[in-house]
Design an enzyme around this catalytic site. Sequence first.
Site, PDB file in Angstrom:
ATOM      1  N   HIS A  68      24.291  96.568  36.896  1.00 38.04           N
ATOM      2  CA  HIS A  68      25.613  97.145  36.668  1.00 38.04           C
ATOM      3  C   HIS A  68      25.810  97.433  35.190  1.00 38.04           C
ATOM      4  O   HIS A  68      25.437  96.628  34.330  1.00 38.04           O
ATOM      5  CB  HIS A  68      26.703  96.184  37.157  1.00 38.04           C
ATOM      6  CG  HIS A  68      28.085  96.684  36.885  1.00 38.04           C
ATOM      7  ND1 HIS A  68      28.835  96.214  35.845  1.00 38.04           N
ATOM      8  CD2 HIS A  68      28.824  97.641  37.496  1.00 38.04           C
ATOM      9  CE1 HIS A  68      30.007  96.846  35.821  1.00 38.04           C
ATOM     10  NE2 HIS A  68      30.014  97.718  36.817  1.00 38.04           N
ATOM     11  N   SER A  69      26.348  98.575  34.901  1.00 39.40           N
ATOM     12  CA  SER A  69      26.788  98.975  33.571  1.00 39.40           C
ATOM     13  C   SER A  69      25.683  98.851  32.528  1.00 39.40           C
ATOM     14  O   SER A  69      24.645  99.477  32.654  1.00 39.40           O
ATOM     15  CB  SER A  69      28.041  98.175  33.189  1.00 39.40           C
ATOM     16  OG  SER A  69      28.634  98.722  32.038  1.00 39.40           O
ATOM     17  N   GLN A  70      25.892  98.023  31.512  1.00 35.48           N
ATOM     18  CA  GLN A  70      24.928  97.920  30.419  1.00 35.48           C
ATOM     19  C   GLN A  70      23.593  97.325  30.838  1.00 35.48           C
ATOM     20  O   GLN A  70      22.597  97.495  30.148  1.00 35.48           O
ATOM     21  CB  GLN A  70      25.510  97.093  29.259  1.00 35.48           C
ATOM     22  CG  GLN A  70      26.650  97.780  28.540  1.00 35.48           C
ATOM     23  CD  GLN A  70      26.209  99.070  27.876  1.00 35.48           C
ATOM     24  OE1 GLN A  70      25.151  99.136  27.270  1.00 35.48           O
ATOM     25  NE2 GLN A  70      27.008 100.112  27.993  1.00 35.48           N
TER      26      GLN A  70
END
Length: 75
Positions: free
Chosen positions: A35-37
């Site tokens: 997820h995300s970064q």
Amino acid sequence: MRYPSLTSFPRQQELNRDAGAALLDRIGPAILLTHSQSGTFGWLVADARPNLVKGVVAMEPSGPPVYDSVQKGAP
């Protein structure tokens, strides 16, 4: 206790790739969820252990580690 961030993102990617690969070596095949970064880490682990990564589910990833990509909309 505070943990300082690494000043080198490429080094952080190497460490996360190696940790993910070591985990898969212990537990066996898996589907990775990022997820995300952390989005790029799933692809790096998959490159390191292609026989152990059965899939990568990337939720709102920061992007795969590609260069010079061109983003196009629907036709």
